[in-house]
Motif scaffolding. Structure first.
Motif, mmCIF file in Angstrom:
data_model
loop_
_atom_site.group_PDB
_atom_site.id
_atom_site.type_symbol
_atom_site.label_atom_id
_atom_site.label_comp_id
_atom_site.label_asym_id
_atom_site.label_seq_id
_atom_site.Cartn_x
_atom_site.Cartn_y
_atom_site.Cartn_z
ATOM 1 N N ASP A 226 4.369 -11.778 -3.288
ATOM 2 C CA ASP A 226 3.758 -10.606 -3.926
ATOM 3 C C ASP A 226 2.747 -9.939 -3.000
ATOM 4 O O ASP A 226 2.688 -8.716 -2.896
ATOM 5 N N ILE A 227 1.940 -10.762 -2.337
ATOM 6 C CA ILE A 227 0.959 -10.221 -1.392
ATOM 7 C C ILE A 227 1.661 -9.560 -0.211
ATOM 8 O O ILE A 227 1.270 -8.482 0.237
ATOM 9 N N LYS A 228 2.716 -10.208 0.291
ATOM 10 C CA LYS A 228 3.463 -9.609 1.412
ATOM 11 C C LYS A 228 4.026 -8.254 1.023
ATOM 12 O O LYS A 228 3.955 -7.292 1.791
ATOM 13 N N GLY A 229 4.612 -8.180 -0.180
ATOM 14 C CA GLY A 229 5.158 -6.904 -0.652
ATOM 15 C C GLY A 229 4.083 -5.846 -0.800
ATOM 16 O O GLY A 229 4.270 -4.688 -0.420
ATOM 17 N N ALA A 230 2.919 -6.241 -1.346
ATOM 18 C CA ALA A 230 1.813 -5.296 -1.520
ATOM 19 C C ALA A 230 1.274 -4.827 -0.175
ATOM 20 O O ALA A 230 0.929 -3.648 -0.006
ATOM 21 N N LEU A 231 1.203 -5.739 0.805
ATOM 22 C CA LEU A 231 0.754 -5.345 2.147
ATOM 23 C C LEU A 231 1.710 -4.345 2.780
ATOM 24 O O LEU A 231 1.283 -3.365 3.393
ATOM 25 N N LYS A 232 3.006 -4.593 2.617
ATOM 26 C CA LYS A 232 3.985 -3.648 3.155
ATOM 27 C C LYS A 232 3.826 -2.278 2.513
ATOM 28 O O LYS A 232 3.841 -1.247 3.197
ATOM 29 N N ARG A 233 3.677 -2.257 1.183
ATOM 30 C CA ARG A 233 3.492 -0.976 0.480
ATOM 31 C C ARG A 233 2.219 -0.283 0.933
ATOM 32 O O ARG A 233 2.187 0.941 1.118
ATOM 33 N N LEU A 234 1.145 -1.059 1.147
ATOM 34 C CA LEU A 234 -0.124 -0.488 1.593
ATOM 35 C C LEU A 234 0.011 0.130 2.978
ATOM 36 O O LEU A 234 -0.443 1.256 3.218
ATOM 37 N N PHE A 235 0.673 -0.590 3.904
ATOM 38 C CA PHE A 235 0.841 -0.065 5.256
ATOM 39 C C PHE A 235 1.770 1.150 5.277
ATOM 40 O O PHE A 235 1.511 2.121 5.981
ATOM 41 N N VAL A 236 2.849 1.108 4.502
ATOM 42 C CA VAL A 236 3.769 2.243 4.442
ATOM 43 C C VAL A 236 3.069 3.463 3.862
ATOM 44 O O VAL A 236 3.210 4.582 4.371
ATOM 45 N N ASN B 60 -0.167 4.121 3.879
ATOM 46 C CA ASN B 60 -1.128 4.636 4.860
ATOM 47 C C ASN B 60 -0.432 5.326 6.018
ATOM 48 O O ASN B 60 -0.910 6.344 6.531
ATOM 49 N N LEU B 61 0.721 4.781 6.448
ATOM 50 C CA LEU B 61 1.475 5.397 7.526
ATOM 51 C C LEU B 61 1.990 6.769 7.114
ATOM 52 O O LEU B 61 1.889 7.735 7.874
ATOM 53 N N CYS B 62 2.517 6.870 5.880
ATOM 54 C CA CYS B 62 3.004 8.160 5.371
ATOM 55 C C CYS B 62 1.871 9.171 5.260
ATOM 56 O O CYS B 62 2.029 10.344 5.613
ATOM 57 N N ALA B 63 0.719 8.723 4.783
ATOM 58 C CA ALA B 63 -0.438 9.616 4.658
ATOM 59 C C ALA B 63 -0.878 10.108 6.031
ATOM 60 O O ALA B 63 -1.195 11.290 6.216
ATOM 61 N N HIS B 64 -0.872 9.209 7.029
ATOM 62 C CA HIS B 64 -1.245 9.585 8.387
ATOM 63 C C HIS B 64 -0.246 10.594 8.969
ATOM 64 O O HIS B 64 -0.636 11.573 9.597
ATOM 65 N N GLN B 65 1.058 10.357 8.739
ATOM 66 C CA GLN B 65 2.074 11.280 9.243
ATOM 67 C C GLN B 65 1.947 12.646 8.588
ATOM 68 O O GLN B 65 2.094 13.677 9.253
ATOM 69 N N ASN B 66 1.670 12.673 7.286
ATOM 70 C CA ASN B 66 1.496 13.952 6.586
ATOM 71 C C ASN B 66 0.293 14.716 7.109
ATOM 72 O O ASN B 66 0.336 15.936 7.251
ATOM 73 N N LEU B 67 -0.784 13.995 7.427
ATOM 74 C CA LEU B 67 -1.960 14.645 8.007
ATOM 75 C C LEU B 67 -1.635 15.237 9.375
ATOM 76 O O LEU B 67 -2.055 16.347 9.696
ATOM 77 N N MET B 68 -0.885 14.485 10.177
ATOM 78 C CA MET B 68 -0.507 14.975 11.496
ATOM 79 C C MET B 68 0.387 16.204 11.397
ATOM 80 O O MET B 68 0.224 17.177 12.137
ATOM 81 N N LYS B 69 1.364 16.152 10.460
ATOM 82 C CA LYS B 69 2.243 17.307 10.270
ATOM 83 C C LYS B 69 1.453 18.531 9.839
ATOM 84 O O LYS B 69 1.677 19.648 10.324
ATOM 85 N N SER B 70 0.515 18.329 8.923
ATOM 86 C CA SER B 70 -0.313 19.429 8.442
ATOM 87 C C SER B 70 -1.165 20.003 9.566
ATOM 88 O O SER B 70 -1.287 21.216 9.725
#
Length: 199
Positions: free
Chosen positions: A168-178, A180-190
């Motif tokens: 469960d923790i591994k899955g939550a960590l993956k979701r957290l990193f994904v 944050n990565l998506c948010a970072h990519q959206n900021l860069m695109k913007s």
């Protein structure tokens, strides 16, 4: 080791608090354990590192008493939280149908509060006596080695032992990193869009 301990435990707290799937008694207690482990190592290690850097062993009497107080508070709280976590797993295994009724949010909060109340009240005076008596009888080198192993290594390994082996923790960590990565990519695109396509 100190940085790994702090960041590893902070990562557990962030993961549990940000993922609604982990808002269960087990992970509530795990995040509390992570917080206490951060407090535990932060009570002594920064001062020790400062002493090593400055080649000084000086500490004020008030600083020493304060350090002992918070060290013992964290150590005993660690023990009680592990006991509460064991009780939580006992209820989950032996009474699975009544688990959500027995381990409701009020009971979980009460168990953590009782854990906090019980270094202060039960162990502070006896642990203080043991600390002073052991300081007079043991050699400084063996005491220092044992202290580092006890103070740093155990809290550093707790996130790996209790959390990172958990799916469960591994899955939550993956979701957290994904996320944050998506948010970072959206900021860069913007940013790039605004830079190359001015209004």
């Amino acid at each position: 080791m100190y940085l790994i301990t702090v960041f590893g435990n902070l990562l557990i707290i962030l993961t549990v608090s940000s993922d609604s799937h982990l808002h269960t008694p087990m992970y509530f207690f795990l995040s509390n354990l992570s917080f206490v482990d951060i407090c535990f190592v932060s009570t002594t290690i920064p001062k020790m590192l400062w002493n090593i850097q400055t080649q000084s062993k000086v500490i004020t009497y008030e600083g020493c008493i304060t350090q002992i107080y918070f060290f013992l508070l964290s150590a005993v709280l660690d023990i009680f939280l592990l006991t509460v976590m064991a009780y939580d797993r006992f209820v989950a295994i032996c009474h699975p149908l009544h688990y959500t009724i027995i381990m409701n949010p009020r009971i979980c909060g009460l168990l953590v509060l009782v854990s906090w109340i019980m270094f202060v009240s039960l162990f502070f005076s006896t642990s203080l006596g043991v600390y002073f008596s052991s300081a007079a009888t043991q050699s400084s080198h063996s005491s220092a080695t044992a202290s580092v192993m006890y103070i740093v290594v155990t809290p550093m390994l707790n996130p790996f032992i209790y959390s990172l082996r958990n799916k469960d923790i591994k899955g939550a960590l993956k979701r957290l990193f994904v996320m944050n990565l998506c948010a970072h990519q959206n900021l860069m695109k913007s940013y790039l869009y605004q830079k190359y396509n001015p209004a």
